[in-house]
Every structure is written in C-alpha cells, then in structure tokens.
Design a protein around this motif. Structure first.
Motif, PDB file in Angstrom:
ATOM      1  N   SER A  12       0.081 -38.524 -10.989  1.00 53.57           N
ATOM      2  CA  SER A  12      -1.377 -38.519 -11.139  1.00 53.57           C
ATOM      3  C   SER A  12      -1.866 -37.088 -11.342  1.00 53.57           C
ATOM      4  CB  SER A  12      -2.049 -39.156  -9.919  1.00 53.57           C
ATOM      5  OG  SER A  12      -1.625 -38.535  -8.741  1.00 53.57           O
TER       6      SER A  12
ATOM      7  N   ALA B 156      -3.996 -36.145 -14.615  1.00 55.91           N
ATOM      8  CA  ALA B 156      -5.362 -35.648 -14.389  1.00 55.91           C
ATOM      9  C   ALA B 156      -5.580 -34.373 -15.189  1.00 55.91           C
ATOM     10  CB  ALA B 156      -5.581 -35.412 -12.903  1.00 55.91           C
TER      11      ALA B 156
ATOM     12  N   CYS C 198      -6.228 -35.040 -18.756  1.00 62.06           N
ATOM     13  CA  CYS C 198      -7.520 -35.667 -19.067  1.00 62.06           C
ATOM     14  C   CYS C 198      -8.697 -34.839 -18.597  1.00 62.06           C
ATOM     15  CB  CYS C 198      -7.625 -37.030 -18.397  1.00 62.06           C
ATOM     16  SG  CYS C 198      -6.269 -38.131 -18.706  1.00 62.06           S
TER      17      CYS C 198
ATOM     18  N   VAL D 136      -9.666 -34.175 -15.551  1.00 63.21           N
ATOM     19  CA  VAL D 136     -10.400 -34.684 -14.389  1.00 63.21           C
ATOM     20  C   VAL D 136      -9.605 -34.308 -13.135  1.00 63.21           C
ATOM     21  CG1 VAL D 136     -11.437 -36.650 -15.601  1.00 63.21           C
ATOM     22  CG2 VAL D 136      -9.213 -36.906 -14.529  1.00 63.21           C
ATOM     23  N   SER D 137     -10.237 -34.492 -11.977  1.00 66.95           N
ATOM     24  CA  SER D 137      -9.505 -34.152 -10.739  1.00 66.95           C
ATOM     25  C   SER D 137      -8.518 -35.280 -10.399  1.00 66.95           C
ATOM     26  CB  SER D 137     -10.490 -33.979  -9.584  1.00 66.95           C
ATOM     27  OG  SER D 137     -10.884 -35.264  -9.121  1.00 66.95           O
TER      28      SER D 137
ATOM     29  N   SER E 292      -7.826 -36.677  -7.632  1.00 70.70           N
ATOM     30  CA  SER E 292      -8.318 -37.739  -6.723  1.00 70.70           C
ATOM     31  C   SER E 292      -9.256 -38.685  -7.481  1.00 70.70           C
ATOM     32  CB  SER E 292      -9.021 -37.137  -5.517  1.00 70.70           C
ATOM     33  OG  SER E 292     -10.150 -36.414  -5.957  1.00 70.70           O
ATOM     34  N   ALA E 293     -10.052 -38.152  -8.428  1.00 68.57           N
ATOM     35  CA  ALA E 293     -10.937 -39.030  -9.225  1.00 68.57           C
ATOM     36  C   ALA E 293     -10.077 -39.978 -10.046  1.00 68.57           C
ATOM     37  CB  ALA E 293     -11.826 -38.201 -10.138  1.00 68.57           C
ATOM     38  N   LEU E 294      -8.994 -39.429 -10.600  1.00 69.72           N
ATOM     39  CA  LEU E 294      -8.110 -40.264 -11.423  1.00 69.72           C
ATOM     40  C   LEU E 294      -7.465 -41.356 -10.571  1.00 69.72           C
ATOM     41  CD1 LEU E 294      -6.792 -40.278 -14.407  1.00 69.72           C
ATOM     42  CD2 LEU E 294      -4.764 -39.643 -13.130  1.00 69.72           C
ATOM     43  N   ARG E 295      -6.993 -40.970  -9.376  1.00 70.43           N
ATOM     44  CA  ARG E 295      -6.333 -41.962  -8.524  1.00 70.43           C
ATOM     45  C   ARG E 295      -7.293 -43.095  -8.193  1.00 70.43           C
ATOM     46  NH1 ARG E 295      -2.845 -38.303  -6.177  1.00 70.43           N
ATOM     47  NH2 ARG E 295      -4.498 -37.461  -4.869  1.00 70.43           N
ATOM     48  N   LYS E 296      -8.597 -42.779  -8.009  1.00 76.21           N
ATOM     49  CA  LYS E 296      -9.590 -43.816  -7.706  1.00 76.21           C
ATOM     50  C   LYS E 296      -9.727 -44.756  -8.896  1.00 76.21           C
ATOM     51  CE  LYS E 296     -12.752 -42.048  -4.479  1.00 76.21           C
ATOM     52  NZ  LYS E 296     -13.206 -40.716  -4.906  1.00 76.21           N
ATOM     53  N   ASP E 297      -9.804 -44.159 -10.112  1.00 75.05           N
ATOM     54  CA  ASP E 297      -9.912 -45.005 -11.328  1.00 75.05           C
ATOM     55  C   ASP E 297      -8.706 -45.928 -11.439  1.00 75.05           C
ATOM     56  OD1 ASP E 297     -11.547 -42.900 -13.834  1.00 75.05           O
ATOM     57  OD2 ASP E 297     -12.243 -43.991 -12.054  1.00 75.05           O
TER      58      ASP E 297
END
Ligand SMILES: NC(=O)c1ccc[n+]([C@@H]2O[C@H](COP(=O)([O-])OP(=O)(O)OC[C@H]3O[C@@H](n4cnc5c(N)ncnc54)[C@H](O)[C@@H]3O)[C@@H](O)[C@H]2O)c1
Ligand SMILES: NC(=O)c1ccc[n+]([C@@H]2O[C@H](COP(=O)([O-])OP(=O)(O)OC[C@H]3O[C@@H](n4cnc5c(N)ncnc54)[C@H](O)[C@@H]3O)[C@@H](O)[C@H]2O)c1
Lengths: 192, 192
Positions: A17, A21, A24, A26-27, A29-34
């Motif tokens: 991840s 991330a 892309c 993005v952070s 943790s944001a990616l893991r949430k998605d």
C-alpha cells in the motif's frame, strides 16, 4: 487505475500500500481506507495483488452498468435461470431465451425466440453475454452460432469443452466437478 | 498410494516421476504410463503435484462406488437437478428431495419428503451428501439441520456463506460469481 495498469505491464505481481500510494500521490492510510471499501485485503507482509486490485477497480467502475444476458437452451436448467429474479441485484438482466422449442414455459415472463432469430435479436438488444444450457451434443455448434451472432462472453453449463475464437471468453461451470470436489478434493485442472 | 501419503506428510509439494518410481519400486517409464491413464500430466520440469496425484488415486479407487445424494429445496433450481438423468454417468445418484412443500412436481419421479423426515430418511438410506437449493434466508438453519441429521458434504447453491462444524465439507457454487468472472476476471476470494 493507470498506476496499476502500468505495474501490470511491467510484470509486477504484488504491490505494498505504501508504494501504490506513492504512485497515486495519496497517503498510504487514505489508500488503505479506499481499498478496505473494495474489500481487498493486502495479505499482510506481501501487499496487494495487482491483478486482483485491477479487477476490483473494474468492477467498481462498472457498478451502475447493467449487463444484458440471453439464455440459450430453455430446458429445466435454463428455465430455472430465467425464473430467478435476483440476477438484477447483481447488475445482470436476462432479456430473452432461445430454444428450438418456443412453447410457453410456466413461470417465465420473458420472450423465448427460435434459434434463427439469434443474430438479429442479439444485435437489436445489444447483448454480448450468453448462458449456454443446451444438451451436450448441441453445445459446440450452438456456441459457434453464438459467436457468429456477436456474443463475446459465454457461461457454459454443458459438459462439453467449447472451442471458440480467441477474443470470446468462456467460463465453464461443471456441476459434477463441483460435486467431485467434495469427495476427492481438487482434481487435475480440466483438459481443454 | 502410501508413498504419496508419506510425501504429503513430509510437506513435499511436487515429485518427479523418477523419484516416485523409486519409492514404489517400479520403473519410471511404467509409472509414467500408469499416470497417463489418470490423465495427470507432470508439468515437464517440476514433476507431478503430490496433492493432485493423491486426489486422482482416490477417485480411481472410488470408481465403482455410487455416492447417494439428497436435494434439499425442490424449487426451480432443485427440480432441474432432480430431473437430470446424467448424474449416474458420474457415479452420483440423487435418491430423494426434501421441501416444506411436498406436492408432486412435473417430470420428477423421485420421492419428495417433508423436512421433519430428513434425519430418519438420511440414516435409513445411508446418505451423507446433500445439495442445498433453499432460499438464502433458510440456508443457514437448514444447513444446521442437515449436519445434525448426519450429512457430511454440502454443495451450496444459495448465496449464503454457510458456517458448519469442522468435519463437514461445504463447496459453494456461486453462479453470479461465475458470471462476474466473465466481466471482471478473478475478484477477491469469497469472504467466509
Ligand atoms: N439440470 C441439471 O441439473 C444439470 C446439471 C449439470 C449439467 N447440466 C447441463 O446443462 C445443460 C442443460 O440441461 P437441462 O437439464 O436443462 O436439459 P434439458 O434437456 O431439460 O434442456 C435442454 C433444452 O435445450 C433445447 N435444445 C436442444 N437442442 C437445441 C439446439 N440445437 N438449439 C437450441 N436449443 C436446443 C431443448 O429444446 C431443451 O429445451 C445440459 O448440457 C446438461 O448436461 C444440467
Ligand atoms: N435458479 C437460479 O438460477 C439460481 C441462480 C443462482 C442462485 N440460486 C439460488 O439457489 C437457491 C434456489 O433457487 P430457486 O430459484 O430454485 O428458488 P425457488 O424459490 O424456486 O425454490 C426454493 C425451494 O425451497 C423451498 N423452501 C423454502 N424454505 C424452505 C425450508 N426452510 N426448508 C426446506 N425447503 C424450503 C421452497 O418450498 C421452494 O421449493 C436460492 O438460494 C437461490 O438464491 C438460484
């Protein structure tokens, strides 16, 4: 999506991840949430499978598209499929059936056409997906007719192993194989 | 058979025909001929999969045994299964159906019993294999009843993911999943 396609082209199998991330912007943790929303679990240490992520993204983008389907061979098995109301919950819609015998079947409210109407109806309704439930001996000739009529995806319930031109995709559901699995475990992959 | 079980216990994944022949005190070419009869192909350099060979041998030994099966939920899908005459070609024999509604269905010549007859009939007919084709909301309670009645193998056609006691084997056939496969490729393995 582009980041994943790029990775797949380079032959990368899994990605963490953290690296995805970065690709892309993005952070992590944001990616893991998605990704959680896609239900995709990175297998702890080795990360996410690039191929599975791509497939999940495709499914996500496809979410509101309804895939029209025809059932070819409306016997006892094909009739059960045409009576089933829940396909629409999963964005599939059976629009018609085809059979040599077009007499009305109890409980089926969809039209059943003769086989010589296949090419015309498939084009008119803009259908590329067919479920094949004819007898085994009719399977290969009918599959050829499906492909000539513009069908690109076939879910094959017959025991026959279909030979179709390359761009056409076939998925073979073999019920006996599924029953044997409970007795013997995974056997040799099907011989095509 | 014993040689393969021994290898599996040691955690060996694949074996070459040469090594397997030595373990069984036969010549490598005689062994390769036998294995051809099982249709098992050694993937050229890496040899034969021990697990697949064991499964094929089990199937071979089982060749003349008929596995009795009951269909639980004789609706449109269950009826199609009970009308299908070809299961006997593959050593499966559907012996009875069970449903809340036991009125006669056209084209089915097998008995359909009420659910309260399940335990008694399964024991009397010595059946351990059931195909589950009840509606999704009835699936889990009926599966529990099956297990209590002595069923050890369940082929689950309902969308529900069944939770059963460990020794009971469940194989889940998810038709929508098979259709999605044609659109999106292999998605996340089913969440159990
Ligand atoms: N019913 C099951 O439980 C089951 C289980 C495993 C596999 N299958 C396979 O699924 C397929 C369908 O099984 P079924 O039990 O519904 O059979 P079925 O005999 O009840 O139905 C077959 C239908 O195909 C039609 N048909 C025959 N030849 C045709 C042709 N050339 N073009 C168009 N239509 C044609 C017939 O009119 C009939 O309506 C078979 O290949 C069977 O082996 C069925
Ligand atoms: N028909 C299909 O094409 C299809 C496709 C995908 C999945 N499925 C799944 O297969 C299952 C059967 O589908 P169907 O189309 O045959 O449904 P159906 O409604 O035609 O048949 C269900 C049968 O189960 C019986 N039943 C209901 N509750 C029961 C209970 N508690 N105990 C015993 N019997 C009970 C009903 O009397 C009925 O005969 C469903 O779970 C469905 O989601 C069916």
């Amino acid at each position: 999506m582009n980041a994943l396609v790029g990775l797949q082209k380079q032959g990368v199998g899994t990605v963490s991840s953290h690296n995805l991330a970065a690709l892309c912007n993005v952070s992590a943790s944001a990616l893991r949430k998605d990704l959680m929303a896609f239900r995709s679990k990175g297998k702890q240490r080795i990360g996410y499978s690039v191929a599975e992520l791509l497939n999940l993204l495709k499914k996500e983008l496809y979410r509101d598209v309804v895939e029209k389907v025809v059932v070819v061979g409306v016997g006892s098995f094909g009739s059960a499929l045409m009576k089933y109301n829940n396909f629409s919950l999963y964005n599939f819609q059976i629009v018609a059936g085809f059979d040599e015998d077009t007499t009305h079947r109890k409980g089926i409210n969809l039209p059943i056409y003769k086989m010589d109407m296949l090419a015309e109806t498939v084009k008119e309704l803009d259908v590329t997906f067919a479920i094949l439930t004819v007898p085994e001996i009719a399977a290969q000739p009918v599959a050829r007719l499906l492909v000539e009529s513009g069908i690109e995806k076939i879910l094959n319930f017959t025991p026959a192993i279909l030979k179709v031109a390359k761009p056409v995709k076939v998925n073979h559901v073999n019920l006996v194989y599924e029953m044997e699995y409970l007795l013997f475990g995974a056997l040799e992959p099907e011989q095509a």
